[in-house]
Design an enzyme around this catalytic site. Structure first.
Site, mmCIF file in Angstrom:
data_model
loop_
_atom_site.group_PDB
_atom_site.id
_atom_site.type_symbol
_atom_site.label_atom_id
_atom_site.label_comp_id
_atom_site.label_asym_id
_atom_site.label_seq_id
_atom_site.Cartn_x
_atom_site.Cartn_y
_atom_site.Cartn_z
ATOM 1 N N CYS A 336 0.973 -1.244 0.076
ATOM 2 C CA CYS A 336 -0.040 0.088 0.142
ATOM 3 C C CYS A 336 0.932 1.259 0.026
ATOM 4 O O CYS A 336 1.696 1.579 -0.856
ATOM 5 C CB CYS A 336 -0.933 -0.033 1.041
ATOM 6 S SG CYS A 336 -2.389 1.224 0.823
ATOM 7 N N HIS A 450 -3.517 -5.736 1.172
ATOM 8 C CA HIS A 450 -3.455 -5.966 2.582
ATOM 9 C C HIS A 450 -3.935 -7.395 2.830
ATOM 10 O O HIS A 450 -4.875 -7.917 2.154
ATOM 11 C CB HIS A 450 -4.196 -4.841 3.491
ATOM 12 C CG HIS A 450 -3.922 -3.588 3.550
ATOM 13 N ND1 HIS A 450 -2.741 -3.047 4.062
ATOM 14 C CD2 HIS A 450 -4.432 -2.499 3.034
ATOM 15 C CE1 HIS A 450 -2.585 -1.955 3.825
ATOM 16 N NE2 HIS A 450 -3.509 -1.347 3.203
#
Length: 510
Positions: A336, A450
């Site tokens: 991310c 994630h």
């Protein structure tokens, strides 16, 4: 409702344990936290975002996460500002004065309406709701317009249990002082205390318990032991004592910046038996008295303020350490915000995270990132392809940045992940999309996904790519389930269950 004398008193853990205890008994139970401030979050089944602790508590109830479990989430983006997420959706970014100061009336009215709306919906679906407070109910400067602790309890007529951590010392002062700072009606709402993280001979504590019960006229509902190696998702702060040396010399190091988010991504590696794991922070480097970062795999995790954390990374000289690490053949993974840092450019023209502007990335991946007003929130599943192998992968995405390949030739090389959005309808779900980037030399990998290591096969493949040839597969979800059952067993042994049941029964509306 479980409230605490301090932050990290054990509220989240106690709520998770009570939820699992009740769920195992067949009770239709759900968790609830009116307002949470945390950098670790999870994507919900209805396409929103809640605190990671409430996602764990949902799992304890055998439920999938829903935005009603945590209607207000504050995600700090600076020392004085936070992104406001209301019923799963990012609303705006406010300075602290806007929700704690004299200007807070508008925010608090809106937030209270959202909290009561979500709580009412849950009340129509579940027999029992176990509520978690935030911080301490006795913070004098925060009591006006409170929606996180006693303000909420008073609004819905909810009984309260107060938990305190004896391991840090001063447990009786914490409990008595907290109670003394509450109003008479709030004091009457407190039905008992729980003492958490006790080590030693319980008989040595009995005189203190007797005094506390006599002085406050409130029962101690239980003394919970210090649970070593309780591996559950941390709400915000990094797990205590994360360093773990393994028989293997394979080293994984995770950079820690001021706004690190979703560090639970690396929990499967922290618990892996074949990995020497540690975080790299200002504190660890000061203790080591060296700027060197010795690792086989270096991970750049997520961030709530990517450009500021990238500047911090450079200030520490970690950019030079990353370059040295790669020269010696090491591997780097960015997740991310860490993925965005590894690209060529990060632009924030709308000041989504903090201040508008553009930052030069570390330059290891041929991507450019621009922050957009609309946040991407999705649960995804698909495939990961590395070193000629393809495995199934599952996880979630939470990001405002959109990353593009710099050239069509870069895009033509293909992304390492192919995913579908599990939250959309079947027709849309058939449309897969690419995610991530692998450097031309195969040393640097980036992804928005994630929970990447939660998929055992994906975890194993990434470790093989990083150089751990005989990597074992580790199932973090199975570990989480085992730990929740372990926690429930401890509560069943050490809590006064008849008194707890009486409190729950008295609070159920006819």
């Amino acid at each position: 409702m479980v409230q605490g004398t301090t932050s990290d008193a054990g509220k989240s853990t106690l709520v998770a344990g009570i939820c699992r205890l009740l769920a195992r008994q067949g009770v239709n139970v759900a968790p609830f936290k009116p307002q949470n401030m945390a950098l670790n979050s999870a994507v919900t089944v209805d396409g929103g975002e809640i605190g990671r602790a409430q996602a764990l508590q949902a799992a304890a109830c055998y439920l999938v996460p829903h935005t009603d479990f945590n209607p207000i989430l504050l995600k700090p983006s600076s020392d004085t500002g936070a992104q406001i997420i209301v019923q799963g959706k990012a609303l705006t970014t406010l300075e602290a004065s806007a929700f704690f100061g004299e200007k807070s009336k508008d925010y608090k009215a809106m937030a209270l309406n959202a909290v009561l709306d979500s709580f009412e919906r849950l009340g129509q679906q579940y027999h029992t709701i176990v509520v978690e407070g935030a911080g301490s109910p006795a913070e004098i400067n925060l009591r006006a317009g409170d929606i996180a602790n006693m303000g909420f309890a008073e609004a819905v007529d909810c009984p309260v249990i107060i938990i305190a951590d004896i391991d840090k010392g001063g447990v009786f002062a914490h409990l008595v002082g907290t109670l003394a700072l509450l109003s008479e009606s709030e004091q009457a709402r407190v039905k008992g205390f729980v003492i958490n993280r006790f080590r030693g001979d319980i008989s040595l504590l009995q005189s203190g318990i007797d005094w506390l019960e006599a002085y406050t006229q409130k029962p101690v509902l239980g003394v919970l032991p210090y649970l070593h190696d309780l591996h559950l998702d941390a709400e915000d702060a990094l797990t205590d004592s994360p360093t773990k040396q393994a028989k293997s010399c394979f080293k994984v190091r995770v950079l820690v910046y001021p706004r690190t988010s979703n560090h639970t991504d690396v929990d499967p590696l922290r618990l892996h038996p074949d990995i020497d794991f540690d975080y790299v922070s200002l504190q660890t480097q000061a203790l080591a008295q060296t700027p060197e970062i010795a690792a086989d795999l270096l991970i750049l995790p997520g961030s709530k303020n990517v450009r500021a954390d990238l500047a911090f990374l450079r200030e520490q000289g970690w950019d030079k350490q990353i370059a040295k690490h790669l020269r010696y053949g090491g591997k780097v993974l960015g997740i991310c915000g860490g993925y965005q840092m590894l690209g060529e450019r990060i632009a924030d023209p709308l000041a989504i995270e903090d201040v508008f502007g553009t930052s030069q990335g570390l330059g290891y991946l041929p991507i450019s990132t621009e922050f957009k007003a609309e946040k991407q929130l999705r649960c995804v599943a698909g495939e990961l392809t590395l070193i000629g192998q393809t495995v199934a992968v599952k996880g979630y995405e939470i990001h405002c940045g959109e990353s593009q390949y710099l050239t069509s030739s870069d895009a033509a090389k293909g992304a390492p992940l192919r995913l579908i959005n599990e939250l959309t309808c079947d027709e849309q779900a058939e449309k897969s999309f690419a995610d991530g980037c692998l450097s031309e030399d195969g040393q640097v990998l980036g992804t928005y996904l994630h929970g990447l290591f939660d998929s055992p096969d994906a975890c194993q493949l990434i470790l093989r790519w990083a150089g751990l040839e005989d990597a074992q597969a580790i199932d973090i979800n199975a570990i989480r389930e085992q730990q929740l059952d372990r926690l429930a067993d401890v509560l069943a042994e050490h809590l006064d269950l008849p008194q707890l049941q009486a409190i729950l029964t008295a609070s159920v509306k006819p």
